[in-house]
Design a protein around this motif. Structure first.
Motif, mmCIF file in Angstrom:
data_model
loop_
_atom_site.group_PDB
_atom_site.id
_atom_site.type_symbol
_atom_site.label_atom_id
_atom_site.label_comp_id
_atom_site.label_asym_id
_atom_site.label_seq_id
_atom_site.Cartn_x
_atom_site.Cartn_y
_atom_site.Cartn_z
ATOM 1 N N VAL A 37 0.873 -1.175 0.000
ATOM 2 C CA VAL A 37 0.000 0.000 0.000
ATOM 3 C C VAL A 37 0.906 1.220 0.000
ATOM 4 O O VAL A 37 1.606 1.487 0.978
ATOM 5 N N VAL A 38 0.930 1.921 -1.117
ATOM 6 C CA VAL A 38 1.777 3.111 -1.246
ATOM 7 C C VAL A 38 0.923 4.357 -1.066
ATOM 8 O O VAL A 38 -0.152 4.476 -1.669
ATOM 9 N N ALA B 118 -1.237 5.879 9.615
ATOM 10 C CA ALA B 118 -0.368 5.183 10.573
ATOM 11 C C ALA B 118 -1.188 4.253 11.457
ATOM 12 O O ALA B 118 -0.781 3.107 11.723
ATOM 13 N N ASP B 119 -2.351 4.716 11.893
ATOM 14 C CA ASP B 119 -3.223 3.880 12.720
ATOM 15 C C ASP B 119 -3.747 2.695 11.918
ATOM 16 O O ASP B 119 -3.794 1.561 12.404
ATOM 17 N N TRP B 120 -4.150 2.951 10.671
ATOM 18 C CA TRP B 120 -4.635 1.879 9.796
ATOM 19 C C TRP B 120 -3.552 0.834 9.582
ATOM 20 O O TRP B 120 -3.813 -0.375 9.627
ATOM 21 N N ALA B 121 -2.322 1.277 9.350
ATOM 22 C CA ALA B 121 -1.208 0.371 9.072
ATOM 23 C C ALA B 121 -0.958 -0.573 10.243
ATOM 24 O O ALA B 121 -0.608 -1.751 10.047
ATOM 25 N N ALA C 93 -10.973 6.531 1.769
ATOM 26 C CA ALA C 93 -9.782 5.946 1.137
ATOM 27 C C ALA C 93 -9.322 4.706 1.891
ATOM 28 O O ALA C 93 -8.922 3.698 1.291
ATOM 29 N N LEU C 94 -9.397 4.750 3.210
ATOM 30 C CA LEU C 94 -8.966 3.606 4.016
ATOM 31 C C LEU C 94 -9.966 2.458 3.921
ATOM 32 O O LEU C 94 -9.567 1.285 3.904
ATOM 33 N N ASP D 136 -9.090 -1.254 2.515
ATOM 34 C CA ASP D 136 -9.441 -2.527 3.164
ATOM 35 C C ASP D 136 -10.005 -3.512 2.146
ATOM 36 O O ASP D 136 -9.625 -4.687 2.115
ATOM 37 N N GLY D 137 -10.923 -3.019 1.306
ATOM 38 C CA GLY D 137 -11.541 -3.894 0.318
ATOM 39 C C GLY D 137 -10.557 -4.403 -0.718
ATOM 40 O O GLY D 137 -10.589 -5.580 -1.095
ATOM 41 N N LEU D 138 -9.662 -3.528 -1.182
ATOM 42 C CA LEU D 138 -8.691 -3.940 -2.199
ATOM 43 C C LEU D 138 -7.642 -4.889 -1.614
ATOM 44 O O LEU D 138 -7.196 -5.824 -2.294
#
Length: 208
Positions: free
Chosen positions: A48-49, A67-70, A192-193, A197-199
């Motif tokens: 994920v770029v 950062a939290d998502w990562a 976007a997040l 997640d879906g991709l």
């Protein structure tokens, strides 16, 4: 006849069920990148770029969200940062690659803070000397910062980043690219997040 009608009804409902569960839709949620390649391929992982820019206000707001998502994305996900290096002299893009080379990416957020909260760095037209001076003020060695920001390796990364942005069809920042194949088109930063997640789930399923 009743069973057939029920089956047809379920088929019509499938797209709605998919949307309800966050399955991204090509064309609206993301664009498929023809011939796209990851920024830094690593077998067995999903890349994920984020294409970003330090002066970008949306990127500043997105940084802690990403950062939290990562942290929750899973051990197979690699989040990488690629600055929007449209000009070879862009001091902020060079700063990111210098931080990578020096093993000091902990200062990523500090650069956002300097531009958007402290005003210690300008939002436009920052020079390499100004950004380098800021990094030295954060405890880095002046000679090493100067060498890293002006090195041939950084020149090569700047060129590669520009090519990556062009072939990915980047139209603004921040933009997320999944495995070099999909460019997310979101209506909000949180959206976007959700699409990411879906991709990521799609890529996991395809790799099985």
């Amino acid at each position: 006849m009743g069973a057939r009608l029920l089956a047809l009804g379920l088929l019509f409902l499938l797209p709605l069920l998919g949307a309800a569960h966050g399955v991204p839709a090509e064309g609206s949620d993301y664009v498929r990148i023809e011939g796209g390649q990851p920024w830094q391929a690593e077998p067995g992982t999903i890349e994920v770029v984020e294409v970003f820019a330090y002066p970008c206000g949306h990127c500043d707001r997105f940084a802690p969200m990403l950062a939290d998502w990562a942290r929750k994305a899973g051990p197979d996900v690699r989040v990488r940062y690629v600055p929007a290096a449209y000009q070879p002299t862009d001091a902020y893009a060079r700063a990111w690659f210098a931080l990578e080379a020096l093993g000091e990416t902990r200062l990523h957020q500090r650069l956002f803070d300097a531009v958007h909260r402290e005003g210690s760095l300008p939002g436009r037209g920052a020079t390499i000397a100004e950004v380098g001076s800021f990094l030295v003020g954060e405890g880095l060695d002046a000679a090493r910062v100067r060498a890293a920001m002006g090195s041939p390796a950084t020149d090569a990364k700047m060129n590669a980043a520009r090519e990556f942005a062009i072939r990915s069809g980047i139209q603004g920042t921040p933009t997320l690219i999944i495995n070099g194949r999909y460019r997310i088109q979101a209506r909000s930063l949180q959206d976007a997040l959700h699409i990411a997640d879906g991709l990521v789930a799609m890529e996991r399923a395809a790799a099985r």
